[in-house]
Enzyme design. Structure first.
Site, PDB file in Angstrom:
ATOM      1  N   GLU A  83       0.890  -1.175   0.000  1.00  0.00           N
ATOM      2  CA  GLU A  83       0.000   0.000   0.000  1.00  0.00           C
ATOM      3  C   GLU A  83       0.920   1.214   0.000  1.00  0.00           C
ATOM      4  OE1 GLU A  83      -3.120   0.000  -0.350  1.00  0.00           O
ATOM      5  OE2 GLU A  83      -3.819  -1.974   0.310  1.00  0.00           O
TER       6      GLU A  83
ATOM      7  N   CYS B 138      -2.150   8.761   3.294  1.00  0.00           N
ATOM      8  CA  CYS B 138      -1.935   8.353   1.887  1.00  0.00           C
ATOM      9  C   CYS B 138      -3.110   8.783   1.027  1.00  0.00           C
ATOM     10  CB  CYS B 138      -1.786   6.839   1.787  1.00  0.00           C
ATOM     11  SG  CYS B 138      -0.595   6.182   2.931  1.00  0.00           S
TER      12      CYS B 138
END
Ligand code: ADP
Length: 469
Positions: free
Chosen positions: A241, A275
């Protein structure tokens, strides 16, 4: 405050380099730990492999009960955990409490998942059963922005699928992970959930170790690529990720007052250190000035300060390197002709504080727009050619999240389908669900998390073909 590791079923001091944990709101050292030595990492993995032989046969119902008992205990300790998160990470205490609450929701959802068994009946009478079997020892490497929640995202699906785990938190924010693993170890057999401390060198010991069957990583694209290279040696399976540079597109039909609060919150969440928070805002020309005005008003209401002060709505950047990076991007944009709108307040004299900043008059190719800035700053660009905005977005290497803001849900949906992005939100942003796949396209990731399918990343398929003789 515990600063030690959990390996070999024991609380153990690291034998390698010292690690200092710094409070980003004061730049003061708050704890000292020691990194794991290579021998300690080897021993931890060997012990976990041995424990796996037993743990992999634990009945589903027993694992479910363990996970629910852990999440219940985490809630009991919510205030203590949240204080540690805020202290080491910098975020406002209310956000740190939310981090614990969301983690508990995620754990409970994972606890209730059922690992499917597929069954096929062939025409010739053969029956095939496909099981999802645990892989063995899973390594987890996490970043410093949501140190507790991301650790739970990695650890609990891996445990639920009957793997043992070795967790390595970021060297910047190990404290909340240490407490997490301490609490987990009150419920699970020794050696099932382990924790090693250290920076990049300990991370690469894990990614290159043949005793690790699967590695789950959340962090930068640069480190993700390095992990993938190391993992190639033994064809280790990885879940990555990675970074994002999320776009928001605001169409002219929105109610500016209504969306401005949500857009501001999505862009400045955790001081922009998320993120999948909104990092570039494109606004249709005829509402550009109105939305900018509203966002600017909201920005001026923010209170910058230590996360432990309940008055603070925005904390510092988490570390010096991140502070320097964001500052250079903002200063660079200004030197290249952009206009900065910053909240006027006296910044704390110590710690890694950057005032929240809106940036206008900026070009699409400015690094503040094309790179992941990961700070309390939002470039806002007016547009009248939607096709060009979509084309510009899709040519970037990032593909984590995006959002479209409009009252016309059909049009918003059409735009969403044209964006190369693992998640697109309509009239919200960074709003995740534990049941729904979340992962990046292109350089933003490999594989995805959440949902039963995310959990199955921590398993191998095993097909058993049964024929009569
Ligand atoms: P940042 O640069 O923002 O700190 P990183 O992606 O480097 O983000 O860090 C995320 C996590 O990856 C941390 O736990 C860090 O210690 C770890 N890490 C850094 N470099 C490596 C590497 N080469 N191999 C494995 N893990 C690493």
């Amino acid at each position: 405050m515990n600063t030690q590791m959990y390996i070999l079923g024991q609380v153990v001091e690291g034998l390698a380099a010292p690690l200092e944990v710094i409070n980003p709101a004061s730049a003061e050292i708050i704890a000292s730990c020691r990194s794991a030595s290579a021998a300690q990492v080897d021993d931890a993995i060997a012990f976990a492999q041995a424990r796996f032989e037993h743990w992999q046969h634990t009945p589903d119902a027993v694992i479910r009960e363990h996970l629910l008992a852990i999440s219940a205990e985490l809630l009991v300790h919510k205030a203590e955990i949240a204080s540690l998160i805020s202290l080491e990470q910098g975020k406002p205490i209310a956000l740190a409490e939310l981090e614990v609450e969301l983690s508990v929701i995620w754990i409970n959802t994972v606890a209730d998942f059922e690992i499917p068994i597929e069954e096929y009946q062939e025409a010739n009478g053969k029956k095939i059963l496909v099981y999802n079997r645990p892989v063995g020892v899973v390594a987890s490497i996490t970043p410093w922005n949501w140190p507790f929640m991301i650790a739970t995202w990695h650890l609990f699906p891996a445990l639920k699928a009957k793997n043992c785990v070795i967790h390595k938190p970021s060297e910047y924010t190990p404290l909340s992970s240490i407490l997490l693993v301490e609490i987990i170890n009150r419920h699970l057999p020794a050696g099932v959930c382990n924790l090693v401390l250290g920076a990049a060198e300990v991370g690469s010991m894990l990614s290159s170790h043949t005793g690790i069957a699967k590695l789950s990583f959340t962090g930068s694209i640069r480190t993700g690529k390095s992990i993938l290279q190391h993992s190639a040696y033994d064809l280790k399976s990885v879940l990555l990720e990675l970074g994002g540079n999320d776009l928001g597109i605001v169409l002219a039909d929105v109610d500016v007052d209504e969306v401005a609060e949500k857009i501001f919150a999505a862009a400045f969440l955790n001081s922009g250190q998320t993120c999948a928070c909104l990092k570039r805002l494109y606004v249709q020309k005829n509402i550009y000035q109105a939305l900018l005005h509203k966002l600017s008003n909201i920005m001026h209401q923010q209170v910058l300060g230590s996360g432990l002060d309940p008055e603070s709505t925005l904390g510092p950047l988490q570390n010096q390197a991140q502070f320097d990076k964001v500052k250079a991007l903002i200063d660079g944009a200004r030197e290249r002709g952009a206009t900065l709108i910053q909240s006027i307040q006296v910044l704390p004299t110590r710690g890694y504080f950057i005032a929240p900043t809106l940036v206008t008059d900026i070009t699409e190719d400015d690094p503040l727009v094309t790179e992941e800035q990961f700070g309390p700053v939002l470039p806002i660009l007016p547009f009248d050619d939607l096709d060009q905005v979509i084309a510009q977005n899709n040519q970037l290497d990032y593909g984590l999240g995006a959002s479209v803001w409009s009252k016309d849900l059909d049009t918003a949906h059409e735009i969403a389908m044209r964006l190369q992005s693992g998640t697109v939100w309509i009239n919200s942003h960074c709003d995740l669900s534990p049941r729904v796949a979340f992962g990046g396209w292109k350089h933003s990731g490999l594989g995805f998390s959440f949902g039963v399918e995310g959990l199955l990343h921590y398993t191998h398929k095993q097909a058993i073909h049964v024929s009569m003789v």
